[in-house]
Design a protein around this motif. Structure first.
Motif, mmCIF file in Angstrom:
data_model
loop_
_atom_site.group_PDB
_atom_site.id
_atom_site.type_symbol
_atom_site.label_atom_id
_atom_site.label_comp_id
_atom_site.label_asym_id
_atom_site.label_seq_id
_atom_site.Cartn_x
_atom_site.Cartn_y
_atom_site.Cartn_z
ATOM 1 N N THR A 33 0.827 -1.204 0.000
ATOM 2 C CA THR A 33 0.000 0.000 0.000
ATOM 3 C C THR A 33 0.861 1.253 0.000
ATOM 4 O O THR A 33 0.599 2.214 -0.739
ATOM 5 C CB THR A 33 -0.916 0.010 1.227
ATOM 6 O OG1 THR A 33 -1.732 -1.160 1.203
ATOM 7 C CG2 THR A 33 -1.810 1.234 1.230
ATOM 8 N N HIS A 34 1.903 1.255 0.811
ATOM 9 C CA HIS A 34 2.760 2.430 0.891
ATOM 10 C C HIS A 34 3.484 2.656 -0.437
ATOM 11 O O HIS A 34 3.537 3.782 -0.947
ATOM 12 C CB HIS A 34 3.779 2.256 2.007
ATOM 13 C CG HIS A 34 4.517 3.517 2.344
ATOM 14 N ND1 HIS A 34 4.237 4.255 3.468
ATOM 15 C CD2 HIS A 34 5.494 4.180 1.694
ATOM 16 C CE1 HIS A 34 5.008 5.320 3.502
ATOM 17 N NE2 HIS A 34 5.792 5.295 2.432
ATOM 18 N N ALA A 46 11.085 1.937 0.610
ATOM 19 C CA ALA A 46 9.978 1.702 1.538
ATOM 20 C C ALA A 46 9.981 0.256 2.026
ATOM 21 O O ALA A 46 9.758 -0.013 3.214
ATOM 22 C CB ALA A 46 8.652 2.035 0.862
ATOM 23 N N HIS A 50 10.386 -1.193 5.928
ATOM 24 C CA HIS A 50 9.433 -2.103 6.565
ATOM 25 C C HIS A 50 10.139 -3.356 7.096
ATOM 26 O O HIS A 50 9.796 -3.863 8.174
ATOM 27 C CB HIS A 50 8.346 -2.494 5.574
ATOM 28 C CG HIS A 50 7.248 -1.480 5.439
ATOM 29 N ND1 HIS A 50 6.279 -1.321 6.412
ATOM 30 C CD2 HIS A 50 6.968 -0.574 4.471
ATOM 31 C CE1 HIS A 50 5.443 -0.361 6.040
ATOM 32 N NE2 HIS A 50 5.830 0.103 4.876
ATOM 33 N N ALA A 108 4.407 2.398 8.775
ATOM 34 C CA ALA A 108 3.698 2.833 7.577
ATOM 35 C C ALA A 108 3.662 4.346 7.447
ATOM 36 O O ALA A 108 3.552 4.873 6.338
ATOM 37 C CB ALA A 108 2.272 2.289 7.594
ATOM 38 N N ASP A 297 -0.544 10.347 4.798
ATOM 39 C CA ASP A 297 -1.025 9.137 5.478
ATOM 40 C C ASP A 297 -1.417 8.107 4.422
ATOM 41 O O ASP A 297 -2.577 7.709 4.321
ATOM 42 C CB ASP A 297 -2.229 9.494 6.362
ATOM 43 C CG ASP A 297 -2.655 8.335 7.254
ATOM 44 O OD1 ASP A 297 -1.788 7.505 7.608
ATOM 45 O OD2 ASP A 297 -3.846 8.262 7.589
ATOM 46 N N ALA A 299 -0.992 4.888 4.006
ATOM 47 C CA ALA A 299 -1.459 3.570 4.413
ATOM 48 C C ALA A 299 -2.524 3.619 5.501
ATOM 49 O O ALA A 299 -2.898 2.581 6.045
ATOM 50 C CB ALA A 299 -0.280 2.721 4.897
#
Length: 400
Positions: A33-34, A46, A50, A108, A297, A299
């Motif tokens: 999603t990010h 990214a 994570h 996230a 924002d 995610a």
């Protein structure tokens, strides 16, 4: 041992296994999603952030978090613990799942922006100290009704994410300098990511009593949230942009699951539908507010997890569904938000003072934005020349 006990333990072990697997998929969903929703951040960076976040959280939980949450025996600190029974293994699996999910919410909000040291330190602090403290408070009666971690997992992770977002500041991007590969958005990846996050949030309810009711109510809440988000977009805001509307609806489904999570095992199906609709509306409106004040924002860490997680903790006593009295529940929610935001804020403020908060690219963009450009010295007008699209579907004049 009686056969009924064997069957019960087998069922609980299967629930713990599914919870771990779905939470791992939830982590993958956050990364997808990010990467798909923030084209100004390279997907590989990214993903690396994570992975570092998950690794640091797992190490901190195994070395200190598990022992602090379940026992203050110093002999169990440093990873020197071994569950002796099936139930202890299930508790260990649930504890790790909660730590992995909550730190995913934290990560996230800052993936692609915060220095690797910041990601590792914040995740370790959250998993090794903050979450065990919240677990002990819950056992003492504060926010006792929290079956799916609406407060202790989602709201706590969202509060930490808010602290990180505020200290990082607004993400500064010069759109004309973006690499072509960063401009391409992946709607399928974003949709799959939101679906995996919703499934992982529902999985946190599996170890709770009446797990079947929790699973059903989570699904109903997601559907109620989707309907509420669609009605808001079409009837109230009169907006229909296929890409953004679909992503908003999927993010609302996550918000619905989070909102119902604290009471997922005690609500009736009808109440779960209404709670989901309320959560979907709250998440959608919070997301719009964050967009207007230029808080990133992608995610849903703040809109779906912080706002809806805090709301989730208050709903069981408000709706008369059990879970103790409202003052005690509200006190637990406030304490969880305060501790979860204050601890990372102090840590990240120290990292910012030492120059280890932002990535090198973030620091470069902030230094560049601080330099005057001609007569127009307004902060964001120096970043985005007039006539340039600052976000898909948003014009310059609308943005400012």
């Amino acid at each position: 041992m009686p056969a009924d006990d064997d069957d019960a333990w087998a069922g609980e072990s299967l629930a713990a296994f599914l919870e771990v697997v779905l939470v791992l998929l939830m982590r993958a969903g956050f990364a997808a999603t990010h990467a798909a929703s923030a084209p100004a951040v390279p997907a590989d960076l990214a993903l690396l952030h994570h992975l570092v976040n998950l690794g640091a959280a797992s190490v901190a939980h195994c070395l200190a978090g598990h022992a602090a949450a379940h026992s203050l025996d110093p002999r169990k600190v440093g990873g020197m613990w071994l569950p002796a029974t099936a139930r202890e293994w299930q508790a260990a699996a649930h504890g790790w799942s909660a730590a992995a999910a909550s730190t995913a919410v934290l990560g996230a909000a800052a993936a692609g922006r915060m220095h690797l040291a910041g990601h590792a330190a914040a995740a370790a602090l959250h998993a090794g100290l903050v979450l065990p403290l919240l677990a002990r408070w819950r056992g003492s009666g504060w926010a006792r009704q929290d079956a799916g971690g609406g407060v202790a997992v989602h709201a706590a992770g969202g509060a930490a994410a808010l602290a990180a977002s505020l200290l990082l500041g607004r993400r500064l991007v010069f759109p004309r300098e973006l690499e072509p590969s960063w401009r391409v958005q992946a709607p399928a990846a974003a949709a799959l990511g939101h679906a995996l996050v919703a499934a992982g949030a529902a999985a946190l309810c599996l170890p709770a009593p009446r797990a079947a009711a929790a699973a059903l109510n989570s699904a109903l809440a997601a559907l109620g949230a989707v309907l509420a988000a669609v009605l808001l977009a079409v009837l109230v805001h009169d907006e229909w942009q296929p890409y953004w509307t679909v992503l908003g609806v999927l993010q609302a489904a996550v918000a619905g699951v989070v909102t119902v999570s604290s009471g997922a095992n005690i609500f009736t199906p009808g109440v779960a539908l209404l709670v989901g609709a309320l959560g979907g509306a709250a998440g959608a409106e919070t997301s719009r507010l964050l967009f207007r004040i230029v808080v990133e924002d992608p995610a849903g860490a703040l809109s779906s997890h912080l706002a809806c997680g805090a709301l989730s903790g208050l709903l069981p006593p408000l709706l008369g569904s059990g879970g103790g009295r409202l003052p005690g529940q509200a006190l637990g929610v406030a304490a969880a938000l305060g501790v979860s935001s204050a601890a990372p804020a102090l840590l990240l403020a120290a990292l910012r003072a030492a120059g280890f908060l932002r990535t090198a690219e973030e620091q470069r963009q902030h230094r560049r934005a601080a330099q005057p450009r001609g007569r127009d010295t307004a902060f964001f007008r120096r970043l985005y020349p007039r006539g340039e699209r600052v976000a898909p579907g948003v014009d310059y004049d609308d943005f400012f």
